[in-house]
Design an enzyme around this catalytic site. Structure first.
Site, PDB file in Angstrom:
ATOM      1  N   CYS A 279      32.512  40.808  75.471  1.00  0.00           N
ATOM      2  CA  CYS A 279      32.696  41.350  74.127  1.00  0.00           C
ATOM      3  C   CYS A 279      31.359  41.771  73.506  1.00  0.00           C
ATOM      4  O   CYS A 279      31.288  42.797  72.836  1.00  0.00           O
ATOM      5  CB  CYS A 279      33.324  40.302  73.198  1.00  0.00           C
ATOM      6  N   ASP A 280      30.336  40.965  73.702  1.00  0.00           N
ATOM      7  CA  ASP A 280      29.120  41.116  72.895  1.00  0.00           C
ATOM      8  C   ASP A 280      27.887  41.569  73.665  1.00  0.00           C
ATOM      9  O   ASP A 280      26.859  41.863  73.054  1.00  0.00           O
ATOM     10  CB  ASP A 280      28.784  39.766  72.219  1.00  0.00           C
TER      11      ASP A 280
ATOM     12  N   CYS B  38      31.264  35.090  74.662  1.00  0.00           N
ATOM     13  CA  CYS B  38      31.913  36.188  75.376  1.00  0.00           C
ATOM     14  C   CYS B  38      30.938  37.329  75.640  1.00  0.00           C
ATOM     15  O   CYS B  38      30.729  38.191  74.773  1.00  0.00           O
ATOM     16  CB  CYS B  38      33.114  36.692  74.564  1.00  0.00           C
TER      17      CYS B  38
END
Ligand code: NAP
Length: 308
Positions: A135-136, A132
């Site tokens: 997200c990261d 992801c």
């Protein structure tokens, strides 16, 4: 005993919830983590109609969840581990021992990223291995990262990662991308994206965090160590259907087979969205499935659908 139990609160499940609630069916929506599904991990959605400038995945899904809740859909945390019964009483077993009964069930559990299955992938997950970028990605500001895969997801996320990373190396097992042409053009011309063609990942290595990825040529098998701090894996999806295996008819890849009105092989159980054997898996097709599944559940409860 609910009229409808919906499993999974992604676009398909939330839309099924919206339609079921408006049909005044007693509806329970079960979600194992947080509402939104895969769509909530996409930084920008440009092909969902109604948002001319695009919309972020988390924003779109937050709006869908709020709409469902405002209309009275009850969303509960719970992971379904088994499903049994048929004919107006389906029992769902939950992880941890609870159970839920419903007259109809809509499975909208979607799919999750396929794993590479190489050494280091599980051990270094969350320590540089990610599925992801939304997200990261920001953790890799000024660092070098690798993206594995050549489809729409890999290429979209490679472009997104250039916002943070100093360099993005895309590793693809062939010499041509599968991604949509417009994405290909942008990526191939990008000064901070480079490609390693005809190569697969052999292992991911590092002491407590990713330090390098060893790739092997698919032509001569030659291995090369690539120093990167992050590796984002986008090699396709696998359906979340483990809990129904042996209970419902699935296709070769594990997706749930349905008829044109989304009924599965088990009476009273419907499937909607990415979890279904279907030709296109997009948010727009998932929401269409969710609406149809809820309308069919209502018809089934009213006795308008043939008994099996
Ligand atoms: P995908 O289209 O199936 O692409 C998977 C990629 O990973 C392919 O390039 C494939 O290589 C490669 N691959 C598969 N298994 C591999 C392995 N074991 N090792 C190395 N490489 C491997 O999956 P996706 O990109 O996640 O997309 C899924 C669906 O969502 C598609 O229908 C896509 O169009 C859609 N999607 C659409 C958008 C959009 O409309 N903007 C954005 C994201 C996703 P090969 O090419 O050699 O098979």
């Amino acid at each position: 005993m609910y009229d409808v139990a919906i499993i999974g609160a992604g676009p398909a499940g939330l839309t099924a919830g919206i339609y079921a609630a408006r049909a005044r069916l007693q509806t329970l929506l079960l979600e194992r983590t947080a509402p939104g599904g895969q769509a909530a991990t996409t930084h920008l959605i440009e092909n969902y109609p109604g948002f001319p400038e695009g919309i972020s995945g988390p924003d779109l899904m937050e709006k869908m969840a709020r709409q469902a809740e405002r209309l009275g859909v009850r969303v509960e945390l719970g992971e379904v581990v088994d499903l049994a019964g048929s004919g107006r009483k389906i029992e769902l077993q939950l992880a941890g021992g609870g159970a839920v009964s419903a007259r109809t069930v809509i499975i909208a559990t979607g799919s999750e990223p396929q794993r590479l299955g190489v050494p280091g992938e599980e051990e270094l997950r969350g320590r540089g291995v990610s599925y992801c970028a939304t997200c990261d990605g920001a953790f890799f500001t000024g660092k070098e990262v690798m993206v594995v895969g050549g489809g729409d997801t890999a290429i979209t996320e490679a472009l997104f990662l250039t916002r943070f990373a100093s360099q993005v190396t895309v590793v693809h097992r062939r010499d041509a991308l599968r991604a949509t042409k417009v994405l290909q053009e942008e990526t191939l011309a990008h000064p901070r994206i480079r490609f390693i063609w005809n190569a697969v990942v052999r292992r991911i290595e590092g002491e407590g965090k990713v330090q390098q990825v060893t790739v092997a040529s698919t032509i001569d098998g030659k291995e090369t160590a690539v120093p990167v701090e992050g590796v984002f894996i986008y090699i396709g999806m696998r359906p979340n259907t483990g809990f129904v295996s042996g209970r419902l008819e699935l296709d070769e890849a594990g997706y749930i087979r349905t008829d044109a009105r989304l009924h599965t092989s088990l009476q009273g159980v419907l499937a909607a969205g990415d979890v279904r054997a279907t030709a296109l898996r997009q948010i727009v097709t998932a929401v269409a499935d969710g609406a149809l599944a809820a309308v069919e559940a209502e018809r089934y409860l009213a006795g308008h659908v043939k008994e099996w």
